[in-house]
Motif scaffolding. Sequence first.
Motif, PDB file in Angstrom:
ATOM      1  N   GLY A   9       3.420   1.637   3.419  1.00 36.91           N
ATOM      2  CA  GLY A   9       4.376   1.305   4.456  1.00 36.91           C
ATOM      3  C   GLY A   9       3.842   1.639   5.839  1.00 36.91           C
ATOM      4  O   GLY A   9       2.796   2.263   5.990  1.00 36.91           O
ATOM      5  N   GLY A  10       4.591   1.201   6.863  1.00 38.30           N
ATOM      6  CA  GLY A  10       4.185   1.495   8.226  1.00 38.30           C
ATOM      7  C   GLY A  10       4.945   0.662   9.209  1.00 38.30           C
ATOM      8  O   GLY A  10       5.963   0.038   8.883  1.00 38.30           O
ATOM      9  N   LEU A  11       4.442   0.654  10.430  1.00 39.17           N
ATOM     10  CA  LEU A  11       5.044  -0.099  11.527  1.00 39.17           C
ATOM     11  C   LEU A  11       4.207  -1.345  11.771  1.00 39.17           C
ATOM     12  O   LEU A  11       2.976  -1.267  11.888  1.00 39.17           O
ATOM     13  N   VAL A  12       4.873  -2.486  11.848  1.00 42.12           N
ATOM     14  CA  VAL A  12       4.174  -3.745  12.069  1.00 42.12           C
ATOM     15  C   VAL A  12       5.019  -4.619  12.983  1.00 42.12           C
ATOM     16  O   VAL A  12       6.242  -4.482  13.027  1.00 42.12           O
ATOM     17  N   GLN A  13       4.362  -5.499  13.706  1.00 45.08           N
ATOM     18  CA  GLN A  13       5.088  -6.414  14.589  1.00 45.08           C
ATOM     19  C   GLN A  13       5.611  -7.613  13.799  1.00 45.08           C
ATOM     20  O   GLN A  13       5.108  -7.938  12.718  1.00 45.08           O
ATOM     21  N   THR A  14       6.598  -8.265  14.369  1.00 44.23           N
ATOM     22  CA  THR A  14       7.141  -9.478  13.759  1.00 44.23           C
ATOM     23  C   THR A  14       6.016 -10.483  13.499  1.00 44.23           C
ATOM     24  O   THR A  14       5.181 -10.718  14.368  1.00 44.23           O
ATOM     25  N   GLY A  15       6.035 -11.037  12.294  1.00 42.67           N
ATOM     26  CA  GLY A  15       4.993 -11.973  11.895  1.00 42.67           C
ATOM     27  C   GLY A  15       3.799 -11.328  11.217  1.00 42.67           C
ATOM     28  O   GLY A  15       2.928 -12.032  10.698  1.00 42.67           O
ATOM     29  N   GLY A  16       3.757 -10.011  11.227  1.00 47.82           N
ATOM     30  CA  GLY A  16       2.645  -9.295  10.630  1.00 47.82           C
ATOM     31  C   GLY A  16       2.765  -9.163   9.126  1.00 47.82           C
ATOM     32  O   GLY A  16       3.712  -9.671   8.503  1.00 47.82           O
ATOM     33  N   SER A  17       1.797  -8.462   8.541  1.00 52.80           N
ATOM     34  CA  SER A  17       1.727  -8.307   7.089  1.00 52.80           C
ATOM     35  C   SER A  17       1.505  -6.849   6.709  1.00 52.80           C
ATOM     36  O   SER A  17       0.926  -6.077   7.474  1.00 52.80           O
ATOM     37  N   LEU A  18       1.963  -6.522   5.526  1.00 53.57           N
ATOM     38  CA  LEU A  18       1.695  -5.229   4.923  1.00 53.57           C
ATOM     39  C   LEU A  18       1.534  -5.437   3.422  1.00 53.57           C
ATOM     40  O   LEU A  18       2.121  -6.367   2.857  1.00 53.57           O
ATOM     41  N   ARG A  19       0.778  -4.545   2.796  1.00 51.68           N
ATOM     42  CA  ARG A  19       0.696  -4.556   1.343  1.00 51.68           C
ATOM     43  C   ARG A  19       1.102  -3.189   0.819  1.00 51.68           C
ATOM     44  O   ARG A  19       0.475  -2.179   1.156  1.00 51.68           O
ATOM     45  N   SER A 113      20.385  -1.265 -12.882  1.00 50.45           N
ATOM     46  CA  SER A 113      19.585  -1.417 -14.097  1.00 50.45           C
ATOM     47  C   SER A 113      18.316  -0.584 -14.080  1.00 50.45           C
ATOM     48  O   SER A 113      17.635  -0.485 -15.092  1.00 50.45           O
ATOM     49  N   TYR A 114      18.019   0.002 -12.940  1.00 47.09           N
ATOM     50  CA  TYR A 114      16.747   0.714 -12.789  1.00 47.09           C
ATOM     51  C   TYR A 114      16.973   2.214 -12.804  1.00 47.09           C
ATOM     52  O   TYR A 114      17.792   2.739 -12.049  1.00 47.09           O
ATOM     53  N   SER A 115      16.229   2.878 -13.671  1.00 43.21           N
ATOM     54  CA  SER A 115      16.472   4.309 -13.889  1.00 43.21           C
ATOM     55  C   SER A 115      15.333   5.199 -13.399  1.00 43.21           C
ATOM     56  O   SER A 115      15.517   6.399 -13.265  1.00 43.21           O
ATOM     57  N   ILE A 116      14.170   4.632 -13.165  1.00 42.39           N
ATOM     58  CA  ILE A 116      13.035   5.429 -12.704  1.00 42.39           C
ATOM     59  C   ILE A 116      12.593   4.880 -11.362  1.00 42.39           C
ATOM     60  O   ILE A 116      12.270   3.690 -11.253  1.00 42.39           O
ATOM     61  N   TRP A 117      12.574   5.749 -10.347  1.00 41.65           N
ATOM     62  CA  TRP A 117      12.320   5.337  -8.967  1.00 41.65           C
ATOM     63  C   TRP A 117      11.211   6.170  -8.359  1.00 41.65           C
ATOM     64  O   TRP A 117      11.074   7.365  -8.648  1.00 41.65           O
ATOM     65  N   GLY A 118      10.450   5.533  -7.460  1.00 40.45           N
ATOM     66  CA  GLY A 118       9.564   6.295  -6.609  1.00 40.45           C
ATOM     67  C   GLY A 118      10.343   6.888  -5.450  1.00 40.45           C
ATOM     68  O   GLY A 118      11.568   6.691  -5.338  1.00 40.45           O
ATOM     69  N   GLN A 119       9.646   7.566  -4.568  1.00 39.63           N
ATOM     70  CA  GLN A 119      10.312   8.226  -3.433  1.00 39.63           C
ATOM     71  C   GLN A 119      10.563   7.268  -2.274  1.00 39.63           C
ATOM     72  O   GLN A 119      11.313   7.583  -1.360  1.00 39.63           O
ATOM     73  N   GLY A 120       9.916   6.109  -2.310  1.00 36.94           N
ATOM     74  CA  GLY A 120      10.099   5.114  -1.263  1.00 36.94           C
ATOM     75  C   GLY A 120       9.059   5.221  -0.164  1.00 36.94           C
ATOM     76  O   GLY A 120       8.483   6.287   0.076  1.00 36.94           O
ATOM     77  N   THR A 121       8.824   4.095   0.490  1.00 37.86           N
ATOM     78  CA  THR A 121       7.926   4.064   1.642  1.00 37.86           C
ATOM     79  C   THR A 121       8.597   3.257   2.743  1.00 37.86           C
ATOM     80  O   THR A 121       9.211   2.216   2.485  1.00 37.86           O
ATOM     81  N   GLN A 122       8.522   3.744   3.961  1.00 40.77           N
ATOM     82  CA  GLN A 122       9.224   3.133   5.092  1.00 40.77           C
ATOM     83  C   GLN A 122       8.425   1.965   5.653  1.00 40.77           C
ATOM     84  O   GLN A 122       7.221   2.090   5.916  1.00 40.77           O
ATOM     85  N   VAL A 123       9.111   0.852   5.846  1.00 37.33           N
ATOM     86  CA  VAL A 123       8.542  -0.310   6.531  1.00 37.33           C
ATOM     87  C   VAL A 123       9.403  -0.579   7.756  1.00 37.33           C
ATOM     88  O   VAL A 123      10.628  -0.716   7.636  1.00 37.33           O
ATOM     89  N   THR A 124       8.769  -0.655   8.909  1.00 34.86           N
ATOM     90  CA  THR A 124       9.478  -0.945  10.147  1.00 34.86           C
ATOM     91  C   THR A 124       8.819  -2.135  10.816  1.00 34.86           C
ATOM     92  O   THR A 124       7.611  -2.120  11.053  1.00 34.86           O
ATOM     93  N   VAL A 125       9.632  -3.149  11.088  1.00 34.47           N
ATOM     94  CA  VAL A 125       9.119  -4.355  11.734  1.00 34.47           C
ATOM     95  C   VAL A 125       9.713  -4.417  13.133  1.00 34.47           C
ATOM     96  O   VAL A 125      10.943  -4.501  13.297  1.00 34.47           O
ATOM     97  N   SER A 126       8.868  -4.375  14.134  1.00 36.85           N
ATOM     98  CA  SER A 126       9.341  -4.392  15.511  1.00 36.85           C
ATOM     99  C   SER A 126       9.406  -5.819  16.026  1.00 36.85           C
ATOM    100  O   SER A 126       8.585  -6.669  15.678  1.00 36.85           O
ATOM    101  N   SER A 127      10.400  -6.060  16.879  1.00 34.48           N
ATOM    102  CA  SER A 127      10.576  -7.415  17.422  1.00 34.48           C
ATOM    103  C   SER A 127       9.830  -7.574  18.725  1.00 34.48           C
ATOM    104  O   SER A 127       9.308  -6.629  19.290  1.00 34.48           O
TER     105      SER A 127
END
Length: 127
Positions: A9-19, A113-127
């Motif tokens: 995760g991370g900060l990306v501008q509108t139209g950008g990409s993340l994996r 329906s989902y019982s096992i979860w990761g802690q999550g990763t933040q994605v922020t898309v700036s305009s």
Amino acid sequence: QLQLVESGGGLVQTGGSLRLSCTTSGASTDTLDFRHIAWIRQAPGKEREVLSCITYNTGSVEYLDSVKGRFTVSRDNAENTVFLQMNNLQPEDTGIYYCAAPRRSYCSGYVESYSIWGQGTQVTVSS
């Protein structure tokens, strides 16, 4: 016991990409080999929603309509990793992204329906 961990995760501008990547933690005693894996997003102030789910056997994927054509899920069982490639990101894609395994042996569009979860990763898309 399966334990999941997301990254990318991370900060990306509108139209950008993340994996994003989902793998097992060092403490996990199970692998992703025989697990369907979903990507689930929680946007600020909104309910969690299932974006996609990839099966472990056929590798087939279902996508939420709002991400079809922009997001692609894949898995590399040799690397014990599931990926979420996100292109053309929009501000409404901002949120915490989780990978999760279902309670039963099928993919579902229901968060419950989902019982096992990761802690999550933040994605922020700036305009």
